[in-house]
Design a protein around this motif. Structure first.
Motif, PDB file in Angstrom:
ATOM      1  N   THR A  45       6.019  -3.118 -10.114  1.00 29.80           N
ATOM      2  CA  THR A  45       4.976  -2.101  -9.982  1.00 29.80           C
ATOM      3  C   THR A  45       5.372  -1.073  -8.924  1.00 29.80           C
ATOM      4  N   GLY A  67       5.732   0.361  -5.915  1.00 31.26           N
ATOM      5  CA  GLY A  67       5.857   0.365  -4.456  1.00 31.26           C
ATOM      6  C   GLY A  67       7.314   0.584  -4.083  1.00 31.26           C
ATOM      7  N   VAL A  68       7.529   0.907  -2.811  1.00 31.71           N
ATOM      8  CA  VAL A  68       8.899   1.172  -2.361  1.00 31.71           C
ATOM      9  C   VAL A  68       9.784  -0.057  -2.581  1.00 31.71           C
ATOM     10  N   THR A  81       5.645  -0.690 -14.534  1.00 33.11           N
ATOM     11  CA  THR A  81       4.508   0.214 -14.679  1.00 33.11           C
ATOM     12  C   THR A  81       5.066   1.641 -14.605  1.00 33.11           C
ATOM     13  N   ALA A 116       4.183   3.899 -12.583  1.00 28.64           N
ATOM     14  CA  ALA A 116       4.454   4.232 -11.176  1.00 28.64           C
ATOM     15  C   ALA A 116       5.796   3.648 -10.726  1.00 28.64           C
ATOM     16  N   ALA A 117       6.120   2.452 -11.202  1.00 25.20           N
ATOM     17  CA  ALA A 117       7.387   1.816 -10.787  1.00 25.20           C
ATOM     18  C   ALA A 117       8.583   2.652 -11.216  1.00 25.20           C
ATOM     19  N   GLY A 153      -1.271  -3.128  -4.511  1.00 22.48           N
ATOM     20  CA  GLY A 153      -2.709  -3.386  -4.351  1.00 22.48           C
ATOM     21  C   GLY A 153      -3.451  -3.030  -5.631  1.00 22.48           C
ATOM     22  N   ALA A 168       3.300  -6.331  -2.038  1.00 19.63           N
ATOM     23  CA  ALA A 168       3.975  -5.463  -1.073  1.00 19.63           C
ATOM     24  C   ALA A 168       3.130  -4.221  -0.890  1.00 19.63           C
ATOM     25  N   MET A 205      -3.725  -1.819   3.567  1.00 18.94           N
ATOM     26  CA  MET A 205      -4.065  -2.097   2.160  1.00 18.94           C
ATOM     27  C   MET A 205      -4.147  -3.607   1.934  1.00 18.94           C
TER      28      MET A 205
HETATM   29  C1  LIG Z   1       5.915   6.724  -1.590  1.00 17.99           C
HETATM   30  C2  LIG Z   1       4.868   5.784  -2.081  1.00 17.99           C
HETATM   31  C3  LIG Z   1       4.954   4.454  -1.755  1.00 17.99           C
HETATM   32  C4  LIG Z   1       3.996   3.549  -2.218  1.00 17.99           C
HETATM   33  N1  LIG Z   1       4.117   2.234  -1.876  1.00 17.99           N
HETATM   34  C5  LIG Z   1       3.165   1.385  -2.264  1.00 17.99           C
HETATM   35  C6  LIG Z   1       3.272   0.002  -1.906  1.00 17.99           C
HETATM   36  O1  LIG Z   1       4.244  -0.441  -1.284  1.00 17.99           O
HETATM   37  N2  LIG Z   1       2.287  -0.823  -2.296  1.00 17.99           N
HETATM   38  C7  LIG Z   1       1.199  -0.393  -2.989  1.00 17.99           C
HETATM   39  O2  LIG Z   1       0.331  -1.196  -3.264  1.00 17.99           O
HETATM   40  N3  LIG Z   1       1.111   0.893  -3.366  1.00 17.99           N
HETATM   41  C8  LIG Z   1       2.050   1.794  -3.021  1.00 17.99           C
HETATM   42  N4  LIG Z   1       1.946   3.105  -3.385  1.00 17.99           N
HETATM   43  C9  LIG Z   1       0.808   3.519  -4.212  1.00 17.99           C
HETATM   44  C10 LIG Z   1       1.002   3.140  -5.662  1.00 17.99           C
HETATM   45  O3  LIG Z   1       2.204   3.706  -6.162  1.00 17.99           O
HETATM   46  C11 LIG Z   1      -0.182   3.577  -6.502  1.00 17.99           C
HETATM   47  O4  LIG Z   1      -1.338   2.852  -6.091  1.00 17.99           O
HETATM   48  C12 LIG Z   1       0.028   3.397  -7.978  1.00 17.99           C
HETATM   49  O5  LIG Z   1      -1.146   3.800  -8.657  1.00 17.99           O
HETATM   50  C13 LIG Z   1       0.356   1.958  -8.326  1.00 17.99           C
HETATM   51  O6  LIG Z   1       0.441   1.806  -9.725  1.00 17.99           O
HETATM   52  P1  LIG Z   1       0.879   0.462 -10.408  1.00 17.99           P
HETATM   53  O7  LIG Z   1       0.106  -0.636  -9.755  1.00 17.99           O
HETATM   54  O8  LIG Z   1       0.484   0.621 -11.836  1.00 17.99           O
HETATM   55  O9  LIG Z   1       2.325   0.329 -10.267  1.00 17.99           O
HETATM   56  C14 LIG Z   1       2.902   4.028  -2.984  1.00 17.99           C
HETATM   57  C15 LIG Z   1       2.845   5.348  -3.324  1.00 17.99           C
HETATM   58  C16 LIG Z   1       3.802   6.236  -2.877  1.00 17.99           C
HETATM   59  C17 LIG Z   1       3.684   7.672  -3.281  1.00 17.99           C
END
Ligand SMILES: Cc1cc2nc3c(=O)[nH]c(=O)nc-3n(C[C@H](O)[C@H](O)[C@H](O)COP(=O)(O)O)c2cc1C
Length: 415
Positions: free
Chosen positions: A16, A18-19, A43, A45-46, A104, A135, A140
């Motif tokens: 998912t 996150g970094v 995802t 976002a990933a 999260g 992570a 959060m």
């Molecule tokens: C640079 C950056 C770093 C992020 N790192 C995290 C992280 O480590 N953990 C997290 O929960 N969300 C992080 N986010 C926010 C998520 O990318 C965001 O909530 C996204 O909607 C998650 O989608 P997913 O759960 O479908 O992958 C980050 C966003 C950005 C822009």
């Protein structure tokens, strides 16, 4: 025998946004190297953090990102031209659903049963165990919403690994870092082994060479590396047992998913073993416990003088004799296994020890051989049983020796 718990296991690795997604590429690679068949699901976002191509290259398999992307069915029993629905196919094939890193956002979706992308739809459709490695930033992670979501998931049977404390992507320090890929891989082994043939059993293993203090800075010890005992602990864990590892100092990291008790001297090892093995299914003593210790421990560092120094040694407690007494009282482990590390008259000495210590099984180990015994990864042992049988095993990895011993212990427990 169940040597490689990850071999040919189908793992759906959810990644998912996150970094820490970059670390998931290393995890995917390690799981693949360990023999697992890894289907990565990312995802949207990933995919902004790491390209799917990276995962395709390390797993040599297609990476899935789109719930609506139906693909030709390649299963042998498929009818010509039939299509696969990805979330159903992946959900059915998975032995384990591992989500690393878990954001999260995704934790919230999982806790509430949302299925608005491929990964969350698989999570809803699968009966495979769920292992999650969260992570995120400390705030959060600490948020009551995230904590409630995690509690819900754990209550439903999910296993959590981490998050760890340390450096976070924002530059801050705190709790929220994804666990290291090696630790996640170990937890995957634990979760996959949970329904193994030793599930529900409680095993105690000792490891390492005890240290007997001479003064505050010096001790007497031996060449045991702890490798055999640690291999025994990991093998039992991988087969579903609850394992307590009582270990004298070694250079090995504490095994994940094992209760590890660190001790130094034979006396400390005695106390820890007697308390852990009360009512246990088996005790396997792979530790090299000192037979002697200095009669008195000097309070201050002994100074060098011109004359010779004589140390008077006295006996340490005989742990196995005390275990035998516990067993006579109906307590103590159901099965006791010892090791005989010898440099001469191996089988005679081992058989004597088997009888004298009232063991069920002893692994006789010629520690003078270069490829067996101390500090190496292989071992050559002969298993002698209380019923008089002897089985000389060929040169094996310590992991294989460990599994062979657990096979024997498992039959003895059932008798
Ligand atoms: C640079 C950056 C770093 C992020 N790192 C995290 C992280 O480590 N953990 C997290 O929960 N969300 C992080 N986010 C926010 C998520 O990318 C965001 O909530 C996204 O909607 C998650 O989608 P997913 O759960 O479908 O992958 C980050 C966003 C950005 C822009």
């Amino acid at each position: 025998m169940n040597i490689r718990v990850l071999h040919n296991k189908r793992i759906v690795l959810g990644v998912t946004g996150g970094v820490a997604a970059y670390k998931a590429a290393f995890l995917a690679s390690r799981l693949t190297q360990a023999g697992a068949i890894v289907d990565v699901v990312m995802t949207e976002a990933a995919t902004r953090f790491v390209a799917p191509l990276t995962f395709q290259a390390v797993t040599r398999r297609a990476v899935h990102t789109d719930i609506f992307a139906l693909s030709p069915d390649s299963e042998p029993d498929a009818r010509a031209g039939e299509l696969q629905i990805p979330h159903i196919t992946l959900a059915k094939s998975a032995n384990l659903l591992l989500i690393a890193p878990a954001t999260g956002n995704t934790l919230a979706k999982l806790a509430h049963g949302l299925a608005d992308n491929l990964l969350t739809a698989i999570a809803l459709a699968t009966s495979a165990p769920l292992l999650i490695a969260p992570a995120m930033e400390s705030e959060m992670w600490a948020h009551p919403a995230t904590q409630a979501n995690v509690a819900t998931l754990v209550e439903r049977g999910a296993t959590l690994v981490g998050p760890a404390a340390g450096h976070l992507a924002s530059g801050a320090e705190g709790v929220g870092r994804m666990s290291e890929p090696e630790e996640i891989l170990e937890m995957a082994r634990v979760v996959l082994g949970q329904k193994g043939d030793l599930a529900g059993r409680r095993m105690v293993v000792s490891a390492g060479g005890t240290r007997e203090a001479i003064d505050p800075v010096r001790f007497i010890s031996n060449r045991s590396s702890g490798k055999m005992g640690f291999a025994l602990a990991l093998a039992a864990r991988d087969r579903g047992a609850h394992v307590t590892l009582v270990t004298a100092p070694t250079a090995l990291p504490n095994p994940v998913g094992v209760d590890t008790v660190q001790v130094e001297s034979a006396a400390e090892m005695r106390d820890a073993i007697l308390s852990a093995s009360d009512g246990a299914d088996a005790l396997v003593m792979a530790a090299a416990v000192a037979d002697y210790r200095p009669g008195e421990v000097a309070e201050q560092k002994i100074k060098k003088t011109d004359g010779a120094l004589t140390l008077r040694l006295t006996h340490t407690p005989d742990i196995l004799a005390e275990v035998a007494r516990l067993r006579e009282l109906g307590r103590g482990p159901k099965v006791t296994v010892g090791f005989a590390a010898e440099t001469e008259d191996l089988l005679t000495n081992a058989r004597e020890k088997l009888q004298y210590k009232r063991l069920d099984l002893i692994a006789a180990n010629d520690v003078s051989a270069a490829d067996a015994g101390f500090a190496v990864d292989t071992n050559r042992v002969t298993l002698l049983s209380a019923d008089g049988t002897a089985e000389a095993l060929p040169l094996m990895s310590k992991e294989e020796v460990a599994h062979t011993i657990w096979d024997r212990v498992s039959s003895l427990i059932q008798e």
